[in-house]
Design a protein around this motif. Sequence first.
Motif, short mmCIF file in Angstrom:
data_model
loop_
_atom_site.label_atom_id
_atom_site.label_comp_id
_atom_site.label_asym_id
_atom_site.label_seq_id
_atom_site.Cartn_x
_atom_site.Cartn_y
_atom_site.Cartn_z
N LEU A 375 -4.33 11.50 6.08
CA LEU A 375 -2.91 11.63 5.89
C LEU A 375 -2.21 12.34 6.89
CD1 LEU A 375 -2.50 12.24 1.96
CD2 LEU A 375 -1.78 10.21 3.41
N LEU A 376 -2.88 13.42 7.55
CA LEU A 376 -2.21 14.22 8.70
C LEU A 376 -2.08 13.29 10.02
CD1 LEU A 376 -4.72 17.43 8.16
CD2 LEU A 376 -2.17 17.03 7.45
N GLY A 377 -2.89 12.28 9.91
CA GLY A 377 -2.83 11.48 11.07
C GLY A 377 -1.74 10.52 11.09
N TYR A 378 -1.38 10.37 9.65
CA TYR A 378 -0.22 9.44 9.41
C TYR A 378 0.96 9.75 9.09
CZ TYR A 378 -3.52 5.42 9.58
OH TYR A 378 -4.41 4.51 10.15
N THR A 406 9.23 9.69 -8.40
CA THR A 406 9.81 10.90 -7.85
C THR A 406 9.01 11.57 -6.87
OG1 THR A 406 11.35 11.29 -9.65
CG2 THR A 406 10.98 13.05 -8.11
N THR A 407 7.77 11.66 -7.41
CA THR A 407 6.52 12.42 -6.64
C THR A 407 6.16 11.65 -5.28
OG1 THR A 407 5.65 13.11 -8.54
CG2 THR A 407 4.15 13.21 -6.78
N LEU A 408 6.05 10.35 -5.55
CA LEU A 408 5.75 9.49 -4.19
C LEU A 408 6.99 9.44 -3.21
CD1 LEU A 408 3.93 6.48 -6.17
CD2 LEU A 408 2.97 8.22 -4.66
N ARG A 409 8.18 9.29 -3.85
CA ARG A 409 9.14 9.45 -2.85
C ARG A 409 9.32 10.39 -2.07
NH1 ARG A 409 13.79 5.95 -3.45
NH2 ARG A 409 13.68 4.55 -5.12
N PHE A 436 0.26 5.52 0.87
CA PHE A 436 0.20 5.26 -0.28
C PHE A 436 -1.39 5.42 -0.83
CE2 PHE A 436 0.35 3.52 -4.68
CZ PHE A 436 1.58 3.95 -5.19
N TYR A 437 -1.88 4.60 -0.29
CA TYR A 437 -3.55 4.47 -0.57
C TYR A 437 -4.11 5.78 -0.57
CZ TYR A 437 -8.23 3.44 -0.02
OH TYR A 437 -9.86 3.64 0.00
N SER A 438 -4.09 6.23 0.78
CA SER A 438 -4.87 7.30 1.34
C SER A 438 -4.47 8.59 0.21
CB SER A 438 -4.66 7.75 2.61
OG SER A 438 -5.45 6.82 3.63
#
Length: 528
Positions: A375-378, A406-409, A436-438
């Motif tokens: 996630l950091l790299g993305y 809301t959380t995903l946004r 989203f997946y990671s």
Amino acid sequence: MTSAVPALPRKKLPVGIQTFAKLRDEACYYVDKSGLAIDLIESGTYFFLSRPRRFGKSLLVDTFKELFEGNRALFEGLAAQTRWDWSRRHPVIRISFADGMLKSRAELDRRIQSNLRRNRAALGLPRPADIDPDDTADDLADLIEQSHLTRGEPVVVLVDEYDKPILDNITDPPRAAEMRDGLRNLYSVLKGADPHLKFVFLTGVSKFSKVSLFSGLNNLQDITLDARWSALCGYTDHDIDTVFAPELPGLDRDEIRRWYNGYNWRGVGIYNPFDVLLLFDTREFKAHWFDTGTPTFLVKLLADQSWFTPDLAQLKADEMELLSFEVEQIGAVALLFQAGYLSVHAVEETETRELIYTLGYPNREVEMSLNRVLLLGYGVPGRAASLNRQTLLKALRERDWIAMETTLRALFASIPSDWYRKNPLAGFEGHYASVFYSHLAGLGLDLRVEDATSHGRIDLTVVQSGQVFLFEFKVVADAPEGHALRQIRDKGYAEKYLGRGANVHLIGVEFSRSARNIVGFEVETLAG
């Protein structure tokens, strides 16, 4: 369920012990590899084995050393006690690059010279005056020959972490190439020394081609993916249930399997030994192994190559792609596999006799930990992901769709706009689904990527708390179009999970290229 194994006397856990004599002298737990080691010795002369870091390679090398030096007392009660010819003792030359980091060819040469001096001292062989002190290859060749002549038995050469000087400099290709050339100069000696050699064993993390590192050593047998030797390092289910039986009470046996089993080199499933020992010591399920070495270079490589992270859960590769690793052209698949972040799930043979491997994460520890780092790299800041994680898990558990959206946004909104400007991944459509997946994988959930049905493949299936969640992703230009949820309905993806007593939740997610966030989030629930 919690193990019901009766309490048994506990022994010392060999955490960090890589010396066979120390392990035996201190009466530690020991999974007997001596019989398998003898099987390998009896099958040939030159061997190479690749295994991830902290998988017991150094202990295996030391076991070979003690066998060939004839230290019988250490093997009492083990398979080798009655199988080994203790009347013969072979001179052993052991070279290790495990300690420290080398940053230049000069440092490498000094380390090699130090290794050779120690071996000469142990064997009682002074270096002849006519050998150039800077000629490490000539020095090793003489050491092998003189060891054979003075001891009257052919020589054993053991090389531990043979590739570490290269891997320590992998982010600097010119320097890594210098290290490779220096090591090739050393290893090239083995070809001409054949008349003096009894057994040669090299081990490390990566697999470089014979052309680049083992020039001329055509008889070096790579046993990395040989099922016969798959359990040379690491623990099997049987080992956990027998050798470590006293440690099992109070721990969930199925969780031990989910967290730390799953490594496979075409043989039996293997547990990460470092993880298992730390689990028994701390009694906590944690990413013990992963946390000892964050794969920063690997994350950057995957990001630079715009990898679609869901693909890592089920990746196909041929043997050349799996085992080829070169300084000038580093393959992400080879690096992921050899470093222990992916493992073999299945093997199929084509009509032309080519082997195709299906790879995936070995276990929960690796899937969860690697995806958090990815996630950091993305583009997702670490703190934002951490704060978001538990909120999302709660929303998923309670089927709170508003909180979930809301959380995903908020997760996507946390990616700085400057990151999109500077990073080539900004134009990569799979970037949204990868994040989203990671993020979900980082929760340690039961995920199934490209979940096959009779009508097609579901982008992502999550099974959690007795509920099934089917996700379909679409990228749109700007406004939501409703295509994601419609596809789940039209394709009948839910049929696979209906009738099992669990509710099935259909979730269509649409990402906007312009908004760089979720613009469509539709949910429909079907009673199981």
